[in-house]
Design a protein around this motif. Sequence first.
Motif, PDB file in Angstrom:
ATOM      1  N   SER A 124      55.232 -60.801 -85.895  1.00 44.24           N
ATOM      2  CA  SER A 124      55.756 -60.382 -84.595  1.00 44.24           C
ATOM      3  C   SER A 124      55.109 -61.200 -83.481  1.00 44.24           C
ATOM      4  CB  SER A 124      55.495 -58.887 -84.355  1.00 44.24           C
ATOM      5  OG  SER A 124      54.104 -58.623 -84.323  1.00 44.24           O
ATOM      6  N   ILE A 165      54.520 -60.911 -79.301  1.00 42.62           N
ATOM      7  CA  ILE A 165      54.575 -60.005 -78.155  1.00 42.62           C
ATOM      8  C   ILE A 165      54.074 -60.744 -76.913  1.00 42.62           C
ATOM      9  CG2 ILE A 165      54.298 -57.933 -79.559  1.00 42.62           C
ATOM     10  CD1 ILE A 165      51.360 -57.878 -78.835  1.00 42.62           C
ATOM     11  N   ASN A 186      50.036 -62.727 -79.792  1.00 41.76           N
ATOM     12  CA  ASN A 186      50.133 -62.235 -78.415  1.00 41.76           C
ATOM     13  C   ASN A 186      50.095 -63.407 -77.440  1.00 41.76           C
ATOM     14  OD1 ASN A 186      50.066 -60.210 -76.275  1.00 41.76           O
ATOM     15  ND2 ASN A 186      47.971 -60.928 -75.917  1.00 41.76           N
ATOM     16  N   THR A 234      50.321 -60.877 -86.135  1.00 43.43           N
ATOM     17  CA  THR A 234      50.740 -60.555 -84.772  1.00 43.43           C
ATOM     18  C   THR A 234      50.261 -61.646 -83.833  1.00 43.43           C
ATOM     19  OG1 THR A 234      50.523 -58.184 -85.248  1.00 43.43           O
ATOM     20  CG2 THR A 234      50.659 -58.836 -82.932  1.00 43.43           C
ATOM     21  N   ARG A 241      50.213 -58.689 -92.383  1.00 46.37           N
ATOM     22  CA  ARG A 241      50.796 -58.575 -91.039  1.00 46.37           C
ATOM     23  C   ARG A 241      50.204 -59.644 -90.119  1.00 46.37           C
ATOM     24  NH1 ARG A 241      53.483 -54.439 -88.521  1.00 46.37           N
ATOM     25  NH2 ARG A 241      53.463 -54.506 -86.223  1.00 46.37           N
ATOM     26  N   ARG A 279      59.344 -67.265 -84.721  1.00 45.21           N
ATOM     27  CA  ARG A 279      58.777 -66.678 -85.942  1.00 45.21           C
ATOM     28  C   ARG A 279      59.268 -67.417 -87.181  1.00 45.21           C
ATOM     29  NH1 ARG A 279      60.641 -60.590 -84.996  1.00 45.21           N
ATOM     30  NH2 ARG A 279      62.494 -61.806 -84.473  1.00 45.21           N
ATOM     31  N   SER A 294      61.224 -65.790 -79.258  1.00 41.19           N
ATOM     32  CA  SER A 294      61.145 -64.819 -80.349  1.00 41.19           C
ATOM     33  C   SER A 294      61.584 -65.445 -81.669  1.00 41.19           C
ATOM     34  CB  SER A 294      62.030 -63.601 -80.036  1.00 41.19           C
ATOM     35  OG  SER A 294      61.555 -62.903 -78.897  1.00 41.19           O
ATOM     36  N   TYR A 330      54.670 -59.019 -92.235  1.00 45.11           N
ATOM     37  CA  TYR A 330      55.465 -58.907 -91.006  1.00 45.11           C
ATOM     38  C   TYR A 330      54.927 -59.912 -89.988  1.00 45.11           C
ATOM     39  CZ  TYR A 330      58.072 -56.910 -87.104  1.00 45.11           C
ATOM     40  OH  TYR A 330      58.907 -56.728 -86.043  1.00 45.11           O
TER      41      TYR A 330
END
Length: 509
Positions: free
Chosen positions: A33, A35, A68, A66, A64, A46, A43, A31
């Motif tokens: 993401s 943020i 930030n 992520t 995963r 990705r 967005s 995944y």
Amino acid sequence: MAIGSALSVGLIGLKAFIVQIQAFVSPGLPYFSIIGLPDTSLSEARERVKSACQASGFKWPETRVTVNLSPASMPKKGSSHDLAIAASVLSAAGAIAHDCLAGTIVLGEVNLDGTVLPINGLLPIMLHAREQGIATIIVPYANLDEARLVPDVKAIGVRHVGELIELMGGDADYRIPEATHAVNADVGATGMCPPPGDMSEVMGQQAAKWALEVAAAGGHHLMMTGPPGTGKTMLASRIPGIMSPLNETEQLEVASIRSLCGTLPGYGISDVPPFEAPHHTASTAALVGGGAGLAQPGAITRAHRGILFMDEAPEFSARTLQTLREPLESGYVAISRAKGTTYYPARFQLIMAANPCPCGYAYGNGERCTCREKDRVKYFSRLSGPILDRIDIQIEVPPVERISPGNAPSGDSSHAIRLRVIVARQMAQERFREFGWCCNAQATSTWLRANTSPKAIELVNRALASERLSLRGADRAMRLAWTLSDLAGKTSPGPEEMMQGISMRTRLA
């Protein structure tokens, strides 16, 4: 725990702020993401970043990921953070060293094939990086010429994510498409905009040319009214050629706005004031600025430190004209949207041109005019009293009665007028040195009343008593008198300059 970091820069209007980007590669189902208040285009990074990294020979983590964006409270927009996001993921996954990007800003949009695309707004970002003591910045190769406009910051251009990996000591397997080579070969080849025409090319209209010289010398707003074909548009388009050249600070302000709008390659760093001429069908958002999310600059911001020319001014919508009132006084525009308020500079000179009626022939004895009286009144009533009261100089531009034979120039050249304007501006700047004002149009009411002679003020009081001037109009008439005094080489205006200043303000009253 694997965390990679990179630095980028965000923009809210022309205000820049450092964005720290951290990528965390953790166990879990695959995944990706992002943020930290990203907008839609950010967005979507990705998919762009994942494909670009794989096109560089990097095996994307099957776990995963992520990312930030800090500070999390500040909205981030656009695709300029793509390359920094890719760098943080590469660092977290061990493709490049964890500390190789310390103190380095990374900027650029990435394509699916890994190529790095140019971005808008690089110049204000570079200036902010210099203020923050950042020594190195990695930018798209196509932006390299713009990046080199700012000294004391080392700019490194990259064309592909693979080049970034190799630059940081990693191994990459990539190929730069031929189309990218062709685009980069054309970087900096964009032609500069042509200089404004010469004032001597306009036949006759010596009184109007003098009014434009006064406007340029003092930074005054001006309105020209006259029938079609008298040269109003030609005169207005030549005003940048007689204005005082921009200083270094002003040049960077104008270039930063053009960088944000993506038009800087067509201009470069220039000391010629900008000239914006929106069509009369332009919307309020096009003139003032707008858009979803955080507002983008409009024509009045693009005209900062230069000229905003509104041809056929009564044809603009009344609402659009009214939005000019606050920027004319404050020198900036504040645009509020759901995601915040954006401030843009808007210290421009307003030049308006208008016909005397819808058909354009209500001048002289008015025999050629075919308009009804109520149509004439309705036509000019769109220019409300508060707007006209903010126009320092209001003149009529009559038809030219005769032309010169051959190619003989008509009046002084723009160069000769500009030299006089520069001398007058220098006198004003020396007078206002302690206040930081650059022209008479910026002088405050308190200063004007304290430094204008009693005999000259008495003429203003008579105009006030007869209701020829409002209190705001009186201040503007005094500013005009000081400009006329500077052009005449005098230290302060007398009754003659004041009478001429009042006359130039009330010509259309």
